[in-house]
Design an enzyme around this catalytic site. Structure first.
Site, PDB file in Angstrom:
ATOM      1  N   CYS A 243       0.836  -1.207   0.000  1.00 32.83           N
ATOM      2  CA  CYS A 243       0.000   0.000   0.000  1.00 32.83           C
ATOM      3  C   CYS A 243       0.875   1.263   0.000  1.00 32.83           C
ATOM      4  CB  CYS A 243      -0.966  -0.041   1.178  1.00 32.83           C
ATOM      5  SG  CYS A 243      -2.390   1.050   0.957  1.00 32.83           S
ATOM      6  N   HIS A 325      -3.945  -4.986  -0.059  1.00 30.55           N
ATOM      7  CA  HIS A 325      -3.569  -5.622   1.202  1.00 30.55           C
ATOM      8  C   HIS A 325      -3.690  -7.138   1.083  1.00 30.55           C
ATOM      9  CE1 HIS A 325      -3.101  -2.241   4.060  1.00 30.55           C
ATOM     10  NE2 HIS A 325      -3.818  -1.607   3.157  1.00 30.55           N
ATOM     11  N   GLU A 327      -2.856  -9.381   3.124  1.00 28.29           N
ATOM     12  CA  GLU A 327      -3.262  -9.994   4.396  1.00 28.29           C
ATOM     13  C   GLU A 327      -4.763  -9.902   4.618  1.00 28.29           C
ATOM     14  OE1 GLU A 327      -3.439  -5.785   5.292  1.00 28.29           O
ATOM     15  OE2 GLU A 327      -2.029  -6.995   4.130  1.00 28.29           O
TER      16      GLU A 327
END
Length: 356
Positions: A243, A325, A327
């Protein structure tokens, strides 16, 4: 309940129902995520922003601390069509002004048409429209928040998974989500986490195998120290970023970034890999994007909706970055293999490339 007024750029004032009293300025943005409100509200990337939820009911499955991405709520204000009493209690404990019972559909359409806007909120028993307009007048552009890194970064070096048998990651905390750390630790990496303004000497002292730049809020150009770390360690070790981390890496290596109209915030952003033609659904939260990767980095992934850069790589210098992202939390797990790719860049027999 309280009176509530939301003043948006241009001077338009919207009346709602006040749920948590207080006044605040902030950049008005929206997320399309329909779950994961706990993770969104504790995501440091929302610092200095007023978060509007496009999904109409927020708080319907309670509040559980185990889902938090940091130790506090980061948006300066919260807007929703309806907030449950439990989430109002949480926001009240956090001191974050909250408004509901207004038409968030119209508000989201305004943001899409006009772009992310400066905003002011006033909630209380005796507040007036003028109070909200005063907060609007006090609202700064995101690029003017030059100290935003200090508001979201740790203050001193912390080690996660000290006994890990995997690579040692020199992790630059620009406002990291906890799930990123968890994703690395789950792969048995030792994460040496440093403040956003750490020095090269600080990083070198732990002899890391990899430099990792985290996500974070605001304009990437305000993270000059993190940029300098990328410049200094280029060629000495692999580099990764997520990001804001992608934007910082690009700026450091001769690229350029630009502010988007209303950004990407949600859990259903489609990303296509240019090498495999595979499309994955991703979680995103950013208002800036890489407009020019420079000469060192190559664009490897694009957003299907608007063509913005979602992945940058350099095989020569062992660099992998992602704008989204991997995750998730909240969101799909389609891209969790990013962390495997990052750690696979660290091999014992690889000779470092020395930058000119």
């Amino acid at each position: 309940m309280y009176k509530a007024y939301v003043a948006v750029e241009g001077g338009h004032v919207i009346e709602g129902r006040g749920r948590v009293p207080g006044t605040t300025p902030g950049e008005l943005v929206f997320t399309t995520a329909y779950t994961g409100y706990e993770e969104s509200l504790t995501d440091p990337s929302y610092e200095e922003q007023i978060l509007t939820f496009s999904y109409p009911l927020i708080g319907n499955y309670g509040v559980r601390e185990s889902r938090f991405e940091s130790d506090r709520v980061h948006p300066s204000g919260v807007i929703a069509r309806e907030l449950t009493d439990e989430i109002v209690e949480w926001l009240s404990d956090e001191g974050v002004p909250a408004v509901d019972q207004l038409d968030t559909r119209d508000l989201v359409i305004d943001i899409r048409e006009e772009g992310a806007m400066q905003c002011g909120i006033a909630v209380g028993e005796d507040v007036t429209e003028e109070d909200a307009l005063e907060q609007l007048d006090a609202c700064k552009e995101m690029s003017e928040h030059t100290d935003i890194g200090s508001k979201v970064s740790i203050e001193q070096h912390v080690t996660h998974n000290e006994s890990g048998s995997g690579p040692t990651v020199g992790f630059i905390d620009c406002g990291a989500k906890g799930s990123i750390i968890d994703s690395l630790v789950e792969r048995d990496a030792t994460v040496e986490m440093f403040p956003h303004d750490a020095t090269a000497a600080d990083i070198s002292a732990v002899d890391p195998d990899l430099l990792f730049v985290s996500n974070g809020p605001g304009d990437p150009e305000n993270f000059e120290t993190a940029e300098s770390l990328v410049e200094q360690f280029l060629g000495e070790m692999p580099i990764a970023g997520i990001c804001l981390g992608q934007q910082v890496v690009a700026n450091a290596l001769g690229g350029d970034t630009t502010k988007m109209d209303f950004g990407h915030r949600g859990v259903n952003q489609p990303v296509r890999d240019l090498r495999t033609d595979r499309v994955v659904m991703t979680t995103q939260n950013h208002g800036y994007a890489v407009s020019d990767p420079g000469e060192i980095l190559s664009v490897t992934q694009l957003n299907v909706n608007d063509g913005t850069s979602e992945g940058l790589d350099s095989a020569e210098y062992d660099i992998i970055t992602r704008q989204y992202h991997p995750e998730a939390n909240p969101g799909p797990n389609d891209s969790l293999d990013f962390f495997d790719e990052v750690l696979e860049m660290v091999t014992e027999d690889k000779s470092p490339v020395i930058a000119d």
